[in-house]
Motif scaffolding. Structure first.
Motif: not given
Length: 377
Positions: A203-208, A317-331, A333-339
């Motif tokens: 997608i064009n960067w402005k759609i993102a 910063a060392g808490d492993p939950r940040w990786q899970r939160i990142t996974d949820l975040l990516i999920g 935004v990927e809905q947005d980018f699929a549209i």
């Protein structure tokens, strides 16, 4: 965000809830679909917005000690940021002056010098040419003229900006246009990078960028994940020059009604987004910070590259939950980018000449108007 602004925004949110309608722009607006498809427009944006305007290149917390360094391959000019021996921040083109090889392959800490992997030309942390193997082959070369190409850089509010154009003036205060106080209030220097991902949607960067600047789609597209958390369509917009702040209001804000104003805290009941023109989006959450940096893909028309960085307070910063939160975040935004990819195909087909931004989408309109003004369009 200062306390007076915080209380004002809570009052504005309550007023919107009481009248049953979000704040609206004066009228709907339109934009040419060619803004997302024109090769000439894309080339102009790359040359102007991504070379002649300061861009966010990293965070001070990544560069704390001499020799700490980061690289950025998404910028149209490959960047090397380093804390030199005197403690000063330096920005260079990540390019060897001999034959143009990429000088530094990855970010790191405690470097004493940088050595090219091709012919081993070596450079000091301040960019000076340190050594040339078999230098008799370069007799007469003026070493002072062959240091690394330095780029204007500024470090402010825990964020590092670079102007990817050697020798150009960097007037960051003018570009921030008052949003610097907002950034300072969040003490970003106390956050640490806990996760980083790269996305390459077609997608064009402005759609993102568009997907961040209206709450209108949340109740539909994100109904299975984040929509239940937010008040439908309610977001509070405020411009700062070509930058802006956009505050999505959570349903939990109703909890503040029973509390005195001097105890109100907005952030636990909101998501605060800030657009740092031209291509960076900071998202303040109650317990962490998200940063999205958007760049046009130089290898593929109407595609872009995103650096998604999650930062957390140093103590957690060392808490492993940040990786899970990142996974949820990516999920999400990927809905947005699929549209977004279906939108890009529609624009590329030529069937739409213009698109419409509604009165709920005033931050979206402001972003595109800012781009047009920067381009002189």
């Amino acid at each position: 965000m200062n306390r007076e602004t915080e209380r004002r925004l809570v009052r504005e949110a309550f007023a919107a809830l009481d009248r049953g309608a979000a704040p609206l722009g004066e009228t709907f607006t339109e934009n040419d679909a060619a803004a997302y498809t024109s090769p000439a427009r894309a080339a102009f944006e790359r040359d102007l917005l991504f070379r002649r305007y300061p861009i966010v290149a990293g965070f001070s917390s990544e560069l704390r000690e001499p020799g700490d360094h980061t690289i950025d391959d998404l910028s149209l000019v490959p960047l090397l940021l380093v804390r030199d021996d005197a403690g000063a921040l330096r920005a260079f083109a990540n390019v060897c002056r001999h034959r143009g090889s990429k000088l530094v392959a990855c970010s790191g800490r405690g470097a004493r010098a940088f050595t090219c992997p091709y012919h081993a030309w070596s450079y000091e942390l301040d960019g000076r040419l340190r050594s040339i193997p078999d230098d008799y082959g370069f007799a007469g070369l003026e070493r002072r003229a062959f240091g690394l190409i330095e780029l204007p850089a500024a470090e402010r509010h825990g964020i590092v900006w670079v102007l990817p154009s050697a020798g150009a003036p960097l007037d960051l205060d003018t570009r921030l246009a008052g949003i610097g106080g907002e950034l300072e209030s969040y003490a970003i220097d106390g956050y640490r990078v806990v996760a980083r991902r790269e996305l390459r949607p077609r997608i064009n960067w402005k759609i993102a960028s568009d997907t961040f600047w209206e709450a209108y789609h949340i109740k539909v597209l994100h109904r299975q994940n984040v929509a239940p958390l937010f008040v439908k369509n309610l977001a509070l917009f405020e411009p700062f020059g070509w930058n802006h702040r956009y505050v999505g209001i959570r349903r939990s804000i109703e909890d503040l009604r029973a509390m005195p104003e001097n105890e109100w805290e907005l952030l636990p009941h909101a998501t605060i987004l800030m657009s740092l023109f031209p291509n960076t989006i900071l998202v303040m959450q109650s317990d962490h910070l998200e940063c999205f940096r958007l760049f046009p893909d130089p290898e593929q028309a109407n595609a872009c590259r995103l650096d998604v960085t999650v930062l957390a307070p140093a103590a957690s910063a060392g808490d492993p939950r940040w990786q899970r939160i990142t996974d949820l975040l990516i999920g999400v935004v990927e809905q947005d980018f699929a549209i977004g990819e279906t939108i890009q195909r529609s624009f590329d087909s030529g069937v739409l000449e213009r698109v419409v931004y509604g009165r709920y989408e005033n931050a979206l309109e402001h972003f595109h108007r800012s781009v047009r003004e920067a381009l002189g369009a």
